[in-house]
Design a protein around this motif. Structure first.
Motif, PDB file in Angstrom:
ATOM      1  N   MET A 269       0.639  -1.458  -0.212  1.00 58.38           N
ATOM      2  CA  MET A 269       0.291   0.099  -0.105  1.00 58.38           C
ATOM      3  C   MET A 269       0.771   1.892  -0.333  1.00 58.38           C
ATOM      4  N   THR A 270       0.673   2.185  -1.051  1.00 55.53           N
ATOM      5  CA  THR A 270       1.125   3.708  -1.110  1.00 55.53           C
ATOM      6  C   THR A 270       0.216   4.165  -1.159  1.00 55.53           C
ATOM      7  N   LEU A 271       0.514   5.460   0.706  1.00 60.05           N
ATOM      8  CA  LEU A 271       0.155   6.265   1.137  1.00 60.05           C
ATOM      9  C   LEU A 271       0.348   7.869   0.597  1.00 60.05           C
ATOM     10  N   LEU A 272      -0.108   8.551   0.084  1.00 62.47           N
ATOM     11  CA  LEU A 272       0.411   9.419   0.128  1.00 62.47           C
ATOM     12  C   LEU A 272      -0.632  10.982   1.323  1.00 62.47           C
ATOM     13  N   ARG A 273       0.229  11.964   1.893  1.00 66.45           N
ATOM     14  CA  ARG A 273      -0.314  12.481   2.828  1.00 66.45           C
ATOM     15  C   ARG A 273       0.534  13.696   2.664  1.00 66.45           C
ATOM     16  N   ALA A 274      -0.119  14.681   3.973  1.00 66.55           N
ATOM     17  CA  ALA A 274       1.076  15.612   3.851  1.00 66.55           C
ATOM     18  C   ALA A 274       2.119  14.785   4.647  1.00 66.55           C
ATOM     19  N   SER A 275       3.098  15.828   4.717  1.00 63.28           N
ATOM     20  CA  SER A 275       4.111  15.988   5.646  1.00 63.28           C
ATOM     21  C   SER A 275       4.000  16.631   7.114  1.00 63.28           C
ATOM     22  N   LEU A 276       4.673  15.602   7.627  1.00 64.64           N
ATOM     23  CA  LEU A 276       4.490  15.845   9.259  1.00 64.64           C
ATOM     24  C   LEU A 276       5.893  16.438   9.237  1.00 64.64           C
ATOM     25  N   ASP A 277       6.334  16.716  10.812  1.00 57.95           N
ATOM     26  CA  ASP A 277       7.662  17.290  11.595  1.00 57.95           C
ATOM     27  C   ASP A 277       8.683  15.855  11.461  1.00 57.95           C
ATOM     28  N   THR A 278       8.351  14.759  12.054  1.00 58.73           N
ATOM     29  CA  THR A 278       8.437  13.555  11.995  1.00 58.73           C
ATOM     30  C   THR A 278       9.173  13.359  11.015  1.00 58.73           C
TER      31      THR A 278
END
Length: 222
Positions: free
Chosen positions: A38-47
Motif C-alpha cells: 500500500m502506498t499512501l500520499l499525505r501531507a508531510s509531518l515534522d517527524t
C-alpha cells in the motif's frame, strides 16, 4: 485565496493517481498500519524530516538532478519545509509500509512577492522506488494541491539534460519545454545543463488572481 492564506491543519490521506489496487479504501478513518504493497500520499509531518533529509542526501551525493553538492542537515531541511508551509503551499510525502519513500513540494519560483502565483516543483524518490508510478502519483497530487492554493504557473528546473526520467515525467503530466541552459553547473566531473519546463494551472493568465494584494514581506527561499 492567496497562497499565503492556505495551510493544512492536519495530515490528509490522498490516493488520487495511484493504481486501483493501491488505493486506500477508507473515508475519514486514518489507519496506523498498511500492508507493504500500500502506498499512501499525505501531507508531510515534522517527524518525516529525517527520512526526507536522507532521501535528498542520496540525490545530492549520487545524482545530478540537484546542483547542491553537500547534503543539507535535518535542521536545514526543516527550515526549508517551514518556508514552504508558511506560504500555504503543499509539502507531500509518499509512505509505504510505514516508511517515507518519496517527497514533493512547490515553492515560489523566486522569493520576490510578485512570483507568489508561480512555483517551482521539487520531487525526489528513495533509491529503488523509481519506475513504479510513484513519481507520477506524487507530482499529480502536487499539481492539484498547487492549483487549489491559487497557483497559476508551475515550473520544473531539472538538473542535467540527460535526466530522462524527470523530463519524461513532467512531459507526461502536461509540462512543455521552455528551454535548456547549457553547461551552467559543474558536478561529478562534468558540465551539466538545466532543463526548464512549465505548466499552466487553473485560469492561467486569463484572469487576475483572487487576491492581488502582495504580502508585506516574505522570507528568502533557501
Amino acid at each position: 485565496m492567496a497562497p499565503g492564506q492556505r495551510n493544512a491543519a492536519k495530515p490528509q490521506i490522498i490516493t488520487r493517481g495511484l493504481p486501483l489496487s493501491h488505493q486506500l479504501r477508507t473515508s475519514n478513518v486514518l489507519p496506523t498500519h498498511f500492508w507493504h504493497a500500500m502506498t499512501l500520499l499525505r501531507a508531510s509531518l515534522d517527524t518525516d524530516i529525517p527520512a526526507i533529509t536522507a532521501i535528498y542526501a542520496h540525490h545530492v551525493l549520487h545524482g545530478t538532478g540537484t546542483f547542491e553538492t553537500a547534503p543539507p542537515s535535518v535542521t536545514d531541511m526543516a527550515t526549508r519545509r517551514a518556508d514552504v508551509l508558511s506560504k500555504g503551499l503543499p509539502y507531500l510525502v509518499a509512505e509505504e509500509g510505514g516508511e517515507v519513500v518519496g517527497f514533493a513540494y512547490g515553492n515560489w519560483f523566486k522569493p520576490r512577492p510578485a512570483y507568489r502565483y508561480s512555483v517551482e516543483d521539487s520531487i525526489y524518490l528513495a533509491p529503488g522506488q523509481q519506475g513504479k508510478g510513484l513519481g507520477r502519483a506524487l507530482l499529480s497530487e502536487l499539481l492539484a494541491r498547487c492549483e487549489a492554493a491559487g497557483i497559476r504557473k508551475i515550473m520544473a528546473i531539472i538538473g542535467d539534460s540527460a535526466n530522462a526520467g524527470s523530463i519524461g515525467l513532467h512531459r507526461a503530466l502536461g509540462f512543455t519545454l521552455v528551454g535548456v541552459v547549457e553547461s551552467c553547473g559543474w558536478k561529478m566531473g562534468a558540465w551539466r545543463d538545466i532543463v526548464i519546463m512549465q505548466k499552466t494551472l487553473g485560469a492561467g493568465d486569463t484572469l487576475p488572481p483572487l487576491d492581488d494584494a502582495p504580502p508585506s514581506s516574505s522570507p528568502s527561499r533557501p
